[in-house]
Structures are given as structure tokens and as C-alpha cells.
Design a protein around this motif. Structure first.
Motif, PDB file in Angstrom:
ATOM      1  N   UNK A 162      78.805 -99.537 -35.309  1.00  0.00           N
ATOM      2  CA  UNK A 162      78.841 -98.073 -35.363  1.00  0.00           C
ATOM      3  C   UNK A 162      78.893 -97.548 -33.941  1.00  0.00           C
ATOM      4  N   UNK A 163      78.939 -96.254 -33.807  1.00  0.00           N
ATOM      5  CA  UNK A 163      78.936 -95.655 -32.481  1.00  0.00           C
ATOM      6  C   UNK A 163      77.623 -95.853 -31.754  1.00  0.00           C
ATOM      7  N   UNK A 164      76.596 -96.249 -32.483  1.00  0.00           N
ATOM      8  CA  UNK A 164      75.284 -96.495 -31.876  1.00  0.00           C
ATOM      9  C   UNK A 164      75.042 -97.975 -31.582  1.00  0.00           C
ATOM     10  N   UNK A 165      75.949 -98.846 -32.021  1.00  0.00           N
ATOM     11  CA  UNK A 165      75.713-100.285 -31.935  1.00  0.00           C
ATOM     12  C   UNK A 165      75.741-100.779 -30.490  1.00  0.00           C
ATOM     13  N   UNK A 166      75.011-101.850 -30.233  1.00  0.00           N
ATOM     14  CA  UNK A 166      75.072-102.464 -28.901  1.00  0.00           C
ATOM     15  C   UNK A 166      76.463-103.050 -28.677  1.00  0.00           C
ATOM     16  N   UNK A 167      76.852-103.105 -27.398  1.00  0.00           N
ATOM     17  CA  UNK A 167      78.197-103.527 -27.021  1.00  0.00           C
ATOM     18  C   UNK A 167      78.167-104.837 -26.252  1.00  0.00           C
ATOM     19  N   UNK A 168      79.247-105.600 -26.294  1.00  0.00           N
ATOM     20  CA  UNK A 168      79.371-106.697 -25.334  1.00  0.00           C
ATOM     21  C   UNK A 168      79.286-106.138 -23.918  1.00  0.00           C
ATOM     22  N   UNK A 169      78.547-106.830 -23.068  1.00  0.00           N
ATOM     23  CA  UNK A 169      78.239-106.450 -21.678  1.00  0.00           C
ATOM     24  C   UNK A 169      76.979-105.610 -21.554  1.00  0.00           C
ATOM     25  N   UNK A 170      76.423-105.127 -22.682  1.00  0.00           N
ATOM     26  CA  UNK A 170      75.119-104.457 -22.592  1.00  0.00           C
ATOM     27  C   UNK A 170      74.067-105.449 -22.114  1.00  0.00           C
ATOM     28  N   UNK A 171      72.989-104.929 -21.544  1.00  0.00           N
ATOM     29  CA  UNK A 171      71.831-105.741 -21.172  1.00  0.00           C
ATOM     30  C   UNK A 171      70.619-105.194 -21.905  1.00  0.00           C
ATOM     31  N   UNK A 172      69.903-106.047 -22.593  1.00  0.00           N
ATOM     32  CA  UNK A 172      68.684-105.640 -23.300  1.00  0.00           C
ATOM     33  C   UNK A 172      67.478-106.358 -22.714  1.00  0.00           C
ATOM     34  N   UNK A 173      66.319-105.751 -22.915  1.00  0.00           N
ATOM     35  CA  UNK A 173      65.066-106.353 -22.475  1.00  0.00           C
ATOM     36  C   UNK A 173      64.284-106.794 -23.705  1.00  0.00           C
ATOM     37  N   UNK A 174      64.078-108.075 -23.816  1.00  0.00           N
ATOM     38  CA  UNK A 174      63.373-108.659 -24.964  1.00  0.00           C
ATOM     39  C   UNK A 174      61.872-108.506 -24.766  1.00  0.00           C
ATOM     40  N   UNK A 175      61.124-108.588 -25.861  1.00  0.00           N
ATOM     41  CA  UNK A 175      59.664-108.504 -25.786  1.00  0.00           C
ATOM     42  C   UNK A 175      59.135-109.519 -24.761  1.00  0.00           C
ATOM     43  N   UNK A 176      58.310-109.041 -23.859  1.00  0.00           N
ATOM     44  CA  UNK A 176      57.786-109.906 -22.806  1.00  0.00           C
ATOM     45  C   UNK A 176      58.468-109.693 -21.469  1.00  0.00           C
ATOM     46  N   UNK A 177      59.640-109.008 -21.460  1.00  0.00           N
ATOM     47  CA  UNK A 177      60.237-108.614 -20.192  1.00  0.00           C
ATOM     48  C   UNK A 177      61.516-109.292 -19.772  1.00  0.00           C
ATOM     49  N   UNK A 178      61.905-110.405 -20.393  1.00  0.00           N
ATOM     50  CA  UNK A 178      63.149-111.064 -19.989  1.00  0.00           C
ATOM     51  C   UNK A 178      64.359-110.230 -20.416  1.00  0.00           C
TER      52      UNK A 178
END
Length: 509
Positions: free
Chosen positions: A327-343
Motif C-alpha cells: 500500500x502507500x503506507x508499506x515499507x519500501x526496499x532501501x528503507x532502514x528500520x530499527x528492530x527491538x533492542x536498537x539494531x
């Protein structure tokens, strides 16, 4: 509400002529001389005539062969059923799995018959337990969404099972039959969760189902909604769930008996539907993706079975629930996310989403410093390339991996240990984040496991003992039913986790 399929099971040492049932099941095996009755309670001329007629009737004794004959005059059964045991060797006892599959195949193929007596060779408590468990697993049906004009006329599955065994009076057999019913209930509930259409099962309703299934057991269920997940930093779940109108959930289920000496943590992948996100799957690739939550269903029901069995071990299950949609809200290739714990993780492919929600679960579970951490996921298509559709993979720290394999062997489930080559770790390097969610193409199952290992925590400077179970193929049977395994959801790995917990308790004594 998730409905489970539960036949009533009992064991008896009564003479077969005194057993009232709709169908009596007897085993037939393949001997070097042809088909032979094995462990049959029939005696005298009737037994001899039947045994001599097997070949003429075209009965071979092959695995999964189930044939119906008219009941004999001296029996209180309308139907005599012959179930195949496969090839046998003189002097070699039948394995428990052979009995489990023969009983399960017969009960599965006798849907529409209410009561069944199983006269298979069950001369020991272990053999009787295998027959009872096979029956519990075979008596499964899923017709929840059929209009069912014939409902109420015939039972959808066998409702009453009697196991004939000379050791029926022993306490261990009574306990074994009870265990078989608990295991069957847990596996069948897992199957039903997997079989639910994504229109009905999504993160919120999965969380509701977990609470309902746990209602009468000594467990605590905590549900983190999307607001709580975001505020507490569960970036994997939040990121994967962004493309869906149905927000993610983390469900934590805890069983904490007072006398527990060991702490276990189970983490399950719960992608209730996987479209691939913006890295969209082809249409045919989506057809079975309602099953991508099987890992979460497994860890939930394994914990509930452990609680119902009253095992003295603390177990916490983490159900990582999200729907992966574009959808228009979905994460994209090349996005960066922060997982639980900080990585941080760079997204190279949004269809490699399971490892992202599992990263949250592994990191959160690690904070509680369990003695062992096991995750279960339908994680990679590479698992099927490597091991096919009936053999699951287990990877991780040698001690836990080998213990899981031993438990699976005892439970009758097919798992195979796989390595984690260190040279694959470098392929997960990212120029912009701590790591990427995709790595080396070849050995993709192993690379995915190495990704997950990054989120397993430490206690006193040592990695928490951990194993990863990839059940991508075996969790969902796209072919014909076989043995005690139905079409679609199989419930694979529930029995292995329960057996593993039992083994842990035994070693701690």
C-alpha cells in the motif's frame, strides 16, 4: 473462536468380542511371503480364512492402505477395517511411528464412522501410546466454512476410539492416553489456525484466539497492540505491518509453574497473510500464504500442551503477528528500520519480512535470559529446495540443535540438522545499516538463520543457547492426505517442542 477436533480415547484389555464399535481396525503387513495379519485379536477359523484371503482380495498391507470388509459374525462391529503397516522383518518389532501412522491413517479414512476400536499390535505402554496418538492426530476435520447441508447426519470425524492393548490396566497407559489426547488437541488446534482464511484470521483475531485457547489453563496472555509496539520500539512488527489496514500484534504467553527449574522461550513467526509487500509475490505464490503464521500457532499450542501436561518448566511464547501487504503506507526496499533492542536493518526485499518480525521476538525473549531459546517459522522457500515438503530443518547452537533433533525423532517428526557457515555472514553487510535483510542467494535458508542469530542475546557474555526451526514446506500439505497428516495445515513441530520440554525436565531431575 477456534474449534478443535477431539475424539474421546480409552484403552481396554477386554476380549474383542465384547467391544461394541462401528468399526474394528486390524493391521496387515507386507511379509516376504505376502500380506499377513499382525497382532490380530481374531482367533480360530475366522482368522485363518481372512489371512488366507488377503492376497485374493487385493490387500497388500502397504502403508496408508485402508480397506473395509463386512463385520464377522462373532464381532460386535459392523465393519472390519484392514490398515497397512508396510514392510516388516521377522523378529523386529514395529516402530512407534509405524503404529502411529497406521492408526492415524485408519482413523482419518474412517470419517463418517462414529466409533472405532484399534486392534493393532500394542503390547507395551509405548506402543499403546503411539496408537492413541495416531488416532488423535488422524481424527481431524476442518469444515468450518462449508454451508454443510449434510451436517448432523454423519460425524465429520471419528468421535470415539478404543485402543485394544493387554497393558490397559497399567497407570502408565492411562497417562499415555491422556497425553495423546492433549497432544492431539494441540496439533489439531494448530492445524485449524493455519487453515483459517486470512479474511478471518489476522493479527487482532489471532490474539483473540490465543486468549480463548488459553482460557482454562494456568497461563498469562499479554497482547501488545500497534501503539504499544511503536512506543516500545518493536520496529520489525511495526515496519512489516505498515502496509496493512490490519495492524500488528505481539502476543506473549507465559506458563510459570512454581517448581520450575528451567526457563524456555519459544518465538513464532505469525504473518497471517504474506503478499510479499511491495516486493510482490506472483499470484500463484500467494495462494498458500495464509499458512505463513504456522510458527506462531505452533509455539502457542506447544506451550498450552506443556501447561496442560503440568510439566515443571517455565515457558514463554512470543507470537509475532503481522500482515504483509502492499500500500502507500508499506515499507519500501532501501528503507532502514530499527528492530527491538536498537539494531538497524536495511530492507532489500519486503518479501523477506518474517525474519524482521522474528528479530523483534528474539530480542525481546532474550531480555528474560531463558536457558534455551527456540524459534519456529515458515521462513524460506530455500528450505523446500534443500529438504523438500516433509522434512523440516533445525539450525543453531549444537547442544540445542541436537536436542531438538532427538526430541523430533522421539515424537515421530522429520527434522534434519543444517550448518550455519560463517562465511555467509558477510553477505548480510549493509552500507547504511547494521545489516541487511537479504544475503547470499545460494543457501538462503542458512543465511536467514544467520540473520536471526544476530538478535539472540547474551547472558554473562555468552550467547543464549538457541535453535531455529524452518518448517516452510512441512507446515502446509499441498498434496493428498497421508498417514495421520491431513491436507493443508499439518501442525508440524508442536510434538517436537513438547517432547523437547519433556526431555529438558527429565535431564534436570
Amino acid at each position: 473462536m477456534i474449534r478443535t477436533t477431539e475424539p474421546r480415547i480409552n484403552a481396554t484389555a477386554k476380549d474383542v468380542r465384547k467391544i461394541q464399535c462401528d468399526a474394528l481396525v486390524v493391521g496387515v503387513a507386507q511379509d516376504t511371503s505376502g500380506p499377513v495379519l499382525v497382532g490380530s485379536p481374531l482367533r480360530g477359523k475366522a482368522a485363518q480364512v481372512l489371512n488366507d484371503s488377503l492376497a485374493v482380495l487385493g490387500i497388500t498391507g502397504a502403508t496408508d492402505e485402508v480397506r473395509r470388509l463386512p463385520g464377522l459374525p462373532e464381532l460386535n462391529a459392523e465393519v472390519l477395517v484392514l490398515t497397512g503397516l508396510g514392510k516388516i522383518e521377522q523378529g523386529v518389532p514395529l516402530s512407534e511411528e509405524t503404529l502411529r501412522r497406521a492408526a492415524g491413517s485408519a482413523v482419518r479414512q474412517l470419517g463418517g464412522i462414529s466409533s472405532v476400536a484399534l486392534a493393532l499390535p500394542a503390547e507395551t505402554p509405548a506402543a499403546a501410546a503411539a496408537v492413541a496418538e495416531g488416532a488423535a492426530l488422524g481424527a481431524y476435520s476442518y469444515n468450518e466454512h462449508r454451508s454443510g447441508s449434510a451436517s448432523g447426519k454423519r460425524p465429520e470425524h471419528v468421535e470415539m476410539v478404543t485402543v485394544l492393548t493387554p497393558v490397559a490396566g497399567e497407570k502408565s497407559v492411562t497417562a499415555a492416553v491422556k497425553r495423546a489426547q492433549i497432544i492431539g488437541r494441540a496439533v489439531n488446534a494448530t492445524r485449524t489456525l493455519v487453515n483459517q482464511p486470512p479474511s478471518h484470521l489476522y493479527p487482532e483475531t489471532f490474539a483473540d484466539a490465543a486468549a480463548a485457547l488459553a482460557k482454562d489453563l494456568p497461563v498469562k496472555v499479554t497482547v501488545l497492540d500497534e501503539k504499544k509496539l511503536e512506543s516500545e520500539g518493536f520496529g520489525g512488527l511495526v515496519g512489516v505491518g505498515k502496509g496493512s489496514a490490519r495492524p500488528p500484534r505481539m502476543v506473549k504467553v507465559e506458563y510459570s509453574p512454581a517448581r520450575a527449574k528451567i526457563k524456555l522461550a519459544f518465538v513464532g513467526k505469525g504473518i497471517t497473510f504474506d503478499s510479499g509487500g511491495l516486493s510482490l509475490k506472483p499470484a500463484n505464490g500467494m495462494v498458500t500464504m495464509k499458512c505463513d503464521m504456522a510458527g506462531a500457532a505452533v509455539v502457542l499450542n506447544a506451550l498450552l500442551a506443556i501447561a496442560e501436561l503440568g510439566l515443571p518448566v517455565k515457558v514463554t511464547a512470543w507470537l509475532c503477528l503481522a500482515e504483509n501487504m502492499p500500500s502507500g503506507h508499506a515499507q519500501r526496499p532501501s528503507d532502514v528500520m530499527t528492530v527491538y533492542g536498537g539494531k538497524t536493518v536495511e530492507i532489500l526485499n519486503t518479501d523477506a519480512e518474517g525474519r524482521l518480525v522474528m528479530a523483534d521476538g528474539l530480542a525481546a525473549a532474550s531480555e528474560e535470559a531463558p536457558d534455551a531459546l527456540i524459534d519456529v517459522a515458515t521462513l524460506t522457500g530455500a528450505q523446500m529446495v534443500a529438504l523438500g515438503s516433509r522434512v523440516s530443518a533445525v539450525m543453531g547452537e549444537d547442544g540445542v540443535r541436537d536436542a531438538v533433533k532427538a526430541a523430533a525423532d522421539r515424537a515421530g517428526e522429520l527434522f534434519w540438522p543444517m550448518p550455519l557457515p560463517e562465511e555467509l555472514r558477510s553477505s548480510l553487510e549493509s552500507p547504511v545499516a547494521d545489516l541487511a535483510n537479504m544475503g547470499e542467494k545460494f543457501g538462503g535458508m542458512l543465511t536467514a538463520a544467520i540473520f536471526l542469530r544476530e538478535f539472540v542475546g547474551e547472558v554473562n557474555g555468552e550467547k543464549i543457547p538457541w535453535a531455529h526451526l524452518d518448517i516452510a514446506g512441512p507446515a502446509f500439505n499441498e498434496g493428498a492426505a497421508y498417514g495421520y497428516t491431513p491436507k493443508e495445515g499439518t501442525g508440524v513441530a508442536v510434538r517436537t517442542l513438547v517432547a523437547y520440554a519433556e526431555d529438558v525436565v527429565a535431564r534436570a531431575r
